[in-house]
Design an enzyme around this catalytic site. Structure first.
Site, PDB file in Angstrom:
ATOM      1  N   GLU A 284      12.733   8.208  -6.412  1.00  0.00           N
ATOM      2  CA  GLU A 284      12.576   7.269  -5.310  1.00  0.00           C
ATOM      3  C   GLU A 284      13.802   6.360  -5.254  1.00  0.00           C
ATOM      4  OE1 GLU A 284       9.098   4.751  -5.473  1.00  0.00           O
ATOM      5  OE2 GLU A 284       9.120   4.510  -3.301  1.00  0.00           O
TER       6      GLU A 284
ATOM      7  N   GLY B 158      -0.207   5.643  -1.700  1.00  0.00           N
ATOM      8  CA  GLY B 158      -1.159   4.558  -1.928  1.00  0.00           C
ATOM      9  C   GLY B 158      -1.060   4.006  -3.332  1.00  0.00           C
TER      10      GLY B 158
ATOM     11  N   SER C 165       0.512   0.351  -3.983  1.00  0.00           N
ATOM     12  CA  SER C 165       0.403  -1.108  -3.992  1.00  0.00           C
ATOM     13  C   SER C 165      -0.958  -1.594  -3.528  1.00  0.00           C
ATOM     14  CB  SER C 165       1.458  -1.727  -3.081  1.00  0.00           C
ATOM     15  OG  SER C 165       2.727  -1.286  -3.444  1.00  0.00           O
TER      16      SER C 165
HETATM   17  C1  FAD Z   1       8.395  -2.223   4.322  1.00  0.00           C
HETATM   18  C2  FAD Z   1       7.573  -1.941   3.107  1.00  0.00           C
HETATM   19  C3  FAD Z   1       7.013  -0.686   2.924  1.00  0.00           C
HETATM   20  C4  FAD Z   1       6.216  -0.412   1.816  1.00  0.00           C
HETATM   21  N1  FAD Z   1       5.634   0.819   1.694  1.00  0.00           N
HETATM   22  C5  FAD Z   1       4.794   1.058   0.648  1.00  0.00           C
HETATM   23  C6  FAD Z   1       4.086   2.308   0.537  1.00  0.00           C
HETATM   24  O1  FAD Z   1       4.242   3.190   1.378  1.00  0.00           O
HETATM   25  N2  FAD Z   1       3.232   2.465  -0.487  1.00  0.00           N
HETATM   26  C7  FAD Z   1       3.034   1.515  -1.443  1.00  0.00           C
HETATM   27  O2  FAD Z   1       2.257   1.739  -2.362  1.00  0.00           O
HETATM   28  N3  FAD Z   1       3.676   0.316  -1.378  1.00  0.00           N
HETATM   29  C8  FAD Z   1       4.543   0.074  -0.350  1.00  0.00           C
HETATM   30  N4  FAD Z   1       5.189  -1.153  -0.260  1.00  0.00           N
HETATM   31  C9  FAD Z   1       4.887  -2.196  -1.242  1.00  0.00           C
HETATM   32  C10 FAD Z   1       5.990  -2.458  -2.256  1.00  0.00           C
HETATM   33  O3  FAD Z   1       6.028  -1.468  -3.200  1.00  0.00           O
HETATM   34  C11 FAD Z   1       5.725  -3.862  -2.852  1.00  0.00           C
HETATM   35  O4  FAD Z   1       5.978  -4.786  -1.837  1.00  0.00           O
HETATM   36  C12 FAD Z   1       6.586  -4.173  -4.034  1.00  0.00           C
HETATM   37  O5  FAD Z   1       6.174  -3.444  -5.131  1.00  0.00           O
HETATM   38  C13 FAD Z   1       6.551  -5.669  -4.398  1.00  0.00           C
HETATM   39  O6  FAD Z   1       5.253  -6.115  -4.546  1.00  0.00           O
HETATM   40  P1  FAD Z   1       4.699  -7.389  -3.782  1.00  0.00           P
HETATM   41  O7  FAD Z   1       5.074  -7.251  -2.365  1.00  0.00           O
HETATM   42  O8  FAD Z   1       3.297  -7.564  -4.097  1.00  0.00           O
HETATM   43  O9  FAD Z   1       5.550  -8.606  -4.350  1.00  0.00           O
HETATM   44  P2  FAD Z   1       5.295  -9.342  -5.743  1.00  0.00           P
HETATM   45  O10 FAD Z   1       5.206  -8.339  -6.817  1.00  0.00           O
HETATM   46  O11 FAD Z   1       4.221 -10.323  -5.593  1.00  0.00           O
HETATM   47  O12 FAD Z   1       6.687 -10.088  -5.908  1.00  0.00           O
HETATM   48  C14 FAD Z   1       7.016 -11.296  -5.261  1.00  0.00           C
HETATM   49  C15 FAD Z   1       8.388 -11.708  -5.731  1.00  0.00           C
HETATM   50  O13 FAD Z   1       8.361 -11.934  -7.124  1.00  0.00           O
HETATM   51  C16 FAD Z   1       9.364 -11.163  -7.761  1.00  0.00           C
HETATM   52  N5  FAD Z   1       8.935 -10.791  -9.096  1.00  0.00           N
HETATM   53  C17 FAD Z   1       7.786 -10.197  -9.464  1.00  0.00           C
HETATM   54  N6  FAD Z   1       7.780  -9.995 -10.776  1.00  0.00           N
HETATM   55  C18 FAD Z   1       8.944 -10.466 -11.276  1.00  0.00           C
HETATM   56  C19 FAD Z   1       9.537 -10.549 -12.560  1.00  0.00           C
HETATM   57  N7  FAD Z   1       8.903 -10.096 -13.635  1.00  0.00           N
HETATM   58  N8  FAD Z   1      10.767 -11.088 -12.692  1.00  0.00           N
HETATM   59  C20 FAD Z   1      11.425 -11.569 -11.597  1.00  0.00           C
HETATM   60  N9  FAD Z   1      10.918 -11.523 -10.361  1.00  0.00           N
HETATM   61  C21 FAD Z   1       9.691 -10.977 -10.193  1.00  0.00           C
HETATM   62  C22 FAD Z   1       9.526  -9.963  -6.862  1.00  0.00           C
HETATM   63  O14 FAD Z   1      10.748  -9.330  -7.086  1.00  0.00           O
HETATM   64  C23 FAD Z   1       9.425 -10.609  -5.507  1.00  0.00           C
HETATM   65  O15 FAD Z   1      10.650 -11.186  -5.162  1.00  0.00           O
HETATM   66  C24 FAD Z   1       5.997  -1.417   0.842  1.00  0.00           C
HETATM   67  C25 FAD Z   1       6.586  -2.681   1.014  1.00  0.00           C
HETATM   68  C26 FAD Z   1       7.364  -2.955   2.122  1.00  0.00           C
HETATM   69  C27 FAD Z   1       7.963  -4.320   2.269  1.00  0.00           C
END
Ligand code: FAD
Lengths: 370, 389
Positions: free
Chosen positions: B248, B131, B133
């Site tokens: 990881e 937990g 994100s």
């Molecule tokens: C299938 C799947 C399973 C998951 N399982 C888990 C889980 O079990 N537990 C958990 O805690 N989380 C989980 N996650 C969440 C995952 O860790 C997040 O999706 C990830 O950290 C990205 O965050 P976000 O989706 O909010 O995208 P955002 O952070 O909003 O990013 C959107 C886009 O902007 C880009 N971006 C952001 N900041 C920058 C920067 N500074 N420079 C350039 N580009 C940037 C990102 O790379 C992305 O392309 C899972 C996600 C998926 C898709």
């Protein structure tokens, strides 16, 4: 066709066809996977008859009109089988040589009373219409279809125009869905729609069901396929344009690290690449449609134009959708968010009627080396 | 204290070949055929028979030291173990307990926490999810808002997590929560353990675009978790969580998924009759080399871990290479599949049934989770290449 007519058509299609994500989701996996009422409304708007002469109840317009509508339907992710029925099957019938069938079927296609599919690919797929695997056989003086055809869209059409190999060459026949000996096996596609694997066992045909004789069939089929390939490319263009818009909106509004993510140059440059792919598609598609509309266009030039547009559109749509997903992060991977609908439709449309790779190799075999 | 099932022998005394033979024999004799190469993540109800068997055998935690109930494998033996699982198409289960929680407790936990939590992880009685994100804390994880307030002998948690993989199959969660709102972002966060059966927890599965329910939203409404479930010091949760990020990345960086992709690619190519086509061979060879070289660099990083050394920021390259190689393979599958590339589910192709789109759907999010590839590139640019920020 005047620019005004085109503009009116585009505006009416854009007004009428807006994305209704709830409807798109609800229709997934259902039979027939689209709405009959909506189909008839599309007929009332004249869209289904744009390519049908006025004498047969259509608007008597040309490919320019068809791609204009297709683009708008692509934006709105309409599951109604516009390119498959109103372009592909309709043109095969129209360019066939059975006046009586045209007389009965074209008005019903134009009004949206019926939906038609075209069965031309063998079980292995492939772009060459001469490779169809349905055969026309004589048995005790009766003529019958034997064999199978795959990737027939829509799966649940009221009837199919079936390409079959006869002794004298290719023929096209109109086979009602309920014809004895015809089995229809739907196969689920990524966007929740279905194509069909049709199996023909001693399905009776006659001069009355014959849409096109060997004299006309091959040319009609090729013309219909090239036009439908361009209209599918236009759907892909509409879809990628919306996907890019959605992504740009997201880049402007999603904040991480205290800034809109669109302020990160790593993403800005890639957004520009997406935009370039989209604009390349627009230009190529426009040029392809113009060259097909030129009365001097040969069948071979038409095929080159269709392949060049579909190769670009398929590749660009997939590239844009993949980048859109990446830039949305996890939310883009959910079914609740509309991006997934665009993404899955892009998978289907880019594969159907030949994917980028298939069209590149057709282009390579047709276009002369400099 | 005995944490798990005692090992039959000291595996490191075996030669690599002998150890490989032992693992292979076990897998081939007992792994259920119907669970090989699943096209999606299996739910616990589907693959628990196999993992309970592994637990009973003492093989559930190959990388843990023997003193904590693991197999105590060296880096090279661990690699062999994972290769053999991969070779047989054995899917992961919800193994955060093994991969993250165990190692974290060994490093930051108290003796009491280890005694309480390691045995049920080893027995697969307690299944953990991650937990971290939240809706507004993805890449910018330190922006998380879920709060935990100390109230007597418990923390009271309020807020929301999201994208939590297989929370609906899990009994427990590791939670990053804000325990000091005044402190600067990273420094006010604590690392808590939570029993998901606690009143006030709501788990809602989220359907993904492949049509599966693999991740969830998890809501906390005045959820109490004992103060003894704090791991590490109060407000030091960021350090605890960060310590595992390298691992990881190694995990996501393993050649497993790309190798699975290559297998699907070959079946599709054979079904389409292009496996001998010169153009296809060239592109296949490129991808095979990309995967082989991934194996080489994976072994390099695994050896660092095996020596007990810390992983540097370079490990980000492993994550990028593995996930993007997998994506390139998935792209070629679709391209090779032709019209079949639009069909979903198991598709009849020539004389076999192949789930053509499964690698593509699996591959896309690999560049999002585990730290997006953009974030990994930022890390490499700043911390490895020392480019100005
Ligand atoms: C299938 C799947 C399973 C998951 N399982 C888990 C889980 O079990 N537990 C958990 O805690 N989380 C989980 N996650 C969440 C995952 O860790 C997040 O999706 C990830 O950290 C990205 O965050 P976000 O989706 O909010 O995208 P955002 O952070 O909003 O990013 C959107 C886009 O902007 C880009 N971006 C952001 N900041 C920058 C920067 N500074 N420079 C350039 N580009 C940037 C990102 O790379 C992305 O392309 C899972 C996600 C998926 C898709």
């Amino acid at each position: 066709m005047s620019d005004d007519t085109l503009r009116m058509l585009r505006d009416s299609a854009a007004d009428f066809a807006t994305l209704d994500g709830a409807r798109v989701r609800r229709l997934r996996g259902t039979d027939p996977g689209f709405e009959r009422d909506r189909w008839r409304e599309m007929g009332d708007m004249g869209w289904l008859g744009v390519l049908i002469p006025e004498a047969h109840g259509g608007l008597g317009l040309d490919l320019g009109a068809a791609v204009t509508i297709a683009e708008q339907l692509g934006r709105a992710l309409y599951p109604e089988p516009y390119s498959a029925s109103a372009v592909l099957a309709t043109l095969a019938l129209l360019h066939g040589d059975n006046a009586a069938l045209k007389q009965t079927l074209l008005p019903r296609l134009a009004s949206g009373e019926i939906v038609a599919g075209l069965a031309w690919q063998g079980e292995r797929g492939g772009l060459d219409p001469d490779q169809c695997s349905v055969k026309l056989r004589e048995s005790n003086g009766a003529q019958q279809l034997e064999g199978s055809s795959r990737f027939v869209s829509p799966a649940a059409a009221d009837g199919y125009i079936v390409a079959a190999r006869a002794a004298q060459g290719l023929e096209l026949h109109w086979i009602a869905r309920s014809a004895p000996g015809l089995a229809c096996e739907p196969e689920a596609r990524a966007d929740g729609s279905a194509s069909a694997l049709l199996r023909f066992e001693a399905v009776g045909v006659s001069a009355d069901t014959r849409v096109a004789s060997p004299a006309a069939a091959s040319a009609a089929l090729r013309l219909a396929l090239d036009h439908a390939t361009l209209s599918t490319s236009a759907e892909l263009f509409g879809l990628m344009d919306c996907t890019l818009e959605m992504t740009l909106d997201y880049l402007r509004t999603r904040v991480q690290f205290g800034k809109p993510i669109g302020s990160f140059q790593a993403l800005q440059h890639r957004a520009v690449d997406m935009y370039m792919q989209k604009e390349m598609t627009r230009a190529t598609l426009g040029a392809a449609v113009s060259s097909v509309l030129d009365p001097a266009c040969t069948g071979e030039q038409r095929a080159v134009a269709a392949s060049s547009a579909k190769a670009r559109a398929s590749q660009a749509a997939l590239a844009i959708c993949k980048e859109a997903l990446q830039m949305h992060g996890a939310i883009g991977y959910t079914d609740e968010y509309d991006l997934g609908l665009y993404f899955n439709r892009a998978l289907v449309l880019s594969a159907s009627l030949g994917n980028a790779s298939a069209h590149r190799s057709r282009y390579a075999s047709l276009a002369a080396l400099p | 204290m005995n944490y798990g099932v005692p090992q039959e022998q000291d595996w490191d005394t075996l030669s690599d070949a002998a150890f490989r033979a032992v693992v292979r024999a076990e897998v081939e004799a007992h792994h259920p055929a119907e669970l090989r190469y699943p096209p999606r993540r299996l739910r616990w109800a589907e693959n628990k028979s196999w993992y309970l068997r592994m637990a009973a055998k003492g093989w559930i935690a190959p990388g843990w030291p023997r003193e904590y109930g693991g197999m105590g494998l060296s880096a090279s033996k661990l690699l062999i173990f994972l290769e053999e699982m991969e070779r047989w198409g054995i899917a992961r289960f919800q193994d955060h307990g093994i991969l993250m929680v165990g190692p974290i407790l060994m490093r930051f936990g108290t003796e009491a926490q280890r005694r309480r939590y390691l045995p049920p992880i080893l027995a697969c009685e307690e299944i953990w999810c991650q937990g971290y994100s939240e809706p507004n804390a993805g890449s910018d994880l330190a922006n998380l808002r879920t709060e935990a307030k100390l109230d007597g002998d418990a923390f009271i948690i309020n807020g929301q997590k999201t994208w939590t993989t297989l929370a609906h199959d899990s009994t427990h969660m590791i939670v990053l929560a804000r325990t000091d709102k005044e402190a600067k972002k990273q420094s006010g966060i604590s690392f808590l353990m939570l029993d998901l059966k606690t009143p006030g927890v709501t788990v809602r599965p989220i359907r993904d675009l492949a049509g599966h329910d693999e991740f969830c939203e998890v809501f906390f409404d005045n959820v109490r978790t004992p103060a003894t479930n704090l791991v590490g010091k109060l407000n030091q949760g960021w350090t605890v969580a960060k310590s595992q990020l390298g691992f990881e990345r190694i995990h996501i960086g393993s050649p497993k998924l790309p190798e699975y992709g290559l297998q699907v690619l070959l079946s599709v190519a054979r079904a389409r009759g292009v496996e001998h086509d010169a153009l296809f061979r060239d592109r296949l060879a490129q991808l095979q080399l990309d995967v082989a070289h991934l194996g080489d660099i994976y072994a390099h990083f695994a050896a660092i871990v095996g020596r007990g050394e810390a992983l540097g920021p370079e490990v980000s390259l492993l994550k990028i290479w593995a996930t993007e190689t997998f994506q390139r393979i998935a792209d070629l599958i679709i391209e090779t599949a032709g019209e079949f590339g639009g069909l979903t589910g198991k598709v009849q192709m020539a004389d076999g049934r192949i789930e053509v789109l499964a690698p593509f759907y699996k591959a896309r999010p690999t560049s999002i989770y585990g730290g997006s590839n953009e974030i990994q590139r930022n890390i490499l640019a700043r911390q490895v290449l020392n480019l100005p920020g």
